[in-house]
Scaffold this active site. Structure first.
Site, PDB file in Angstrom:
ATOM      1  N   SER A  11       0.854  -1.181   0.000  1.00 32.51           N
ATOM      2  CA  SER A  11       0.000   0.000   0.000  1.00 32.51           C
ATOM      3  C   SER A  11       0.893   1.235   0.000  1.00 32.51           C
ATOM      4  O   SER A  11       1.749   1.361  -0.885  1.00 32.51           O
ATOM      5  CB  SER A  11      -0.924  -0.053   1.223  1.00 32.51           C
ATOM      6  N   HIS A  38      -2.353  -0.967  -3.523  1.00 29.87           N
ATOM      7  CA  HIS A  38      -3.509  -0.098  -3.295  1.00 29.87           C
ATOM      8  C   HIS A  38      -3.334   1.187  -4.078  1.00 29.87           C
ATOM      9  O   HIS A  38      -2.252   1.773  -4.092  1.00 29.87           O
ATOM     10  CB  HIS A  38      -3.631   0.245  -1.806  1.00 29.87           C
ATOM     11  N   ASP A 130      -5.004  -4.432   5.499  1.00 30.35           N
ATOM     12  CA  ASP A 130      -5.442  -5.305   4.415  1.00 30.35           C
ATOM     13  C   ASP A 130      -4.254  -6.159   3.984  1.00 30.35           C
ATOM     14  O   ASP A 130      -3.212  -5.614   3.600  1.00 30.35           O
ATOM     15  CB  ASP A 130      -5.956  -4.473   3.233  1.00 30.35           C
TER      16      ASP A 130
END
Length: 191
Positions: A11, A38, A130
């Site tokens: 991310s 992401h 996540d």
């Protein structure tokens, strides 16, 4: 047993980390790599072109039902979940997971379901959690789990969360992840 697939989740800070990791892999790398980075759902499709500058491996965004080929780097398209089925990818517009689509958890869990002990999961820098659940599933199915050392991560939140939740196989500085992947794939799974 050979590792056939490496699934990578990242991310915040991921672009820099991916440049380093992918740039250190050789042209004859024997496994396929699938990446969730992401990004905003309206982001341009330039991520593949950008990363291609730093690696000799072919990089491209996945198309639905695309066949998985060794030595290729596959990117989750913006605003699609990337799922793995044995031998090919599929895309989904299901609801975001942990506010993310594409979701790292979705990629890792589907890879674990399809490839079991023939998959390696890698968690890099990131600012949310996540990927933790997916890495846990991958570990439970016999896959190898590698997490970037939080001290070398631009954002240590995700690596720290993964290390806190899972007895990962290796915690490595970013510069040592590609050499470990090369060793694991060349060593046909001997750890």
């Amino acid at each position: 047993m050979a590792y056939e697939l490496i699934v990578i989740g990242t991310s915040l800070g991921g672009l820099s980390a991916l440049k380093t990791l992918l740039g250190a892999l050789p042209q004859n790398f024997s496994a396929a790599l699938a990446v969730v980075q992401h990004r905003h759902r309206e982001s341009a499709q330039g991520l593949g072109n950008f990363l291609q500058q730093f690696t000799v491996l072919p990089v491209h965004e996945v198309e639905d039902k695309e066949r998985i080929q060794a030595g290729h780097v596959y990117l989750a398209p913006a605003d699609y979940h990337l799922l793995v089925e044995y031998g090919y990818f599929s895309l989904s517009i299901d609801e975001p997971v942990s506010y993310a689509r594409p979701s790292i958890d979705v990629l890792l869990e589907s890879a674990a379901d399809s490839y079991n002990e023939r998959v390696i999961g890698v968690i890099l820098t990131g600012a949310n959690q996540d990927g933790v659940k997916g890495l846990s599933t991958l570990k439970a199915r016999g896959g190898v789990t590698i997490v970037q050392d939080p001290d070398t991560a631009e954002s240590p939140v995700l690596p720290r969360a993964a290390i806190a939740a899972i007895a990962v196989d290796a915690i490595l500085p970013l510069s040592q992840i590609a050499p470990r992947l090369i060793h694991l794939c060349a060593a046909t799974g001997d750890w």
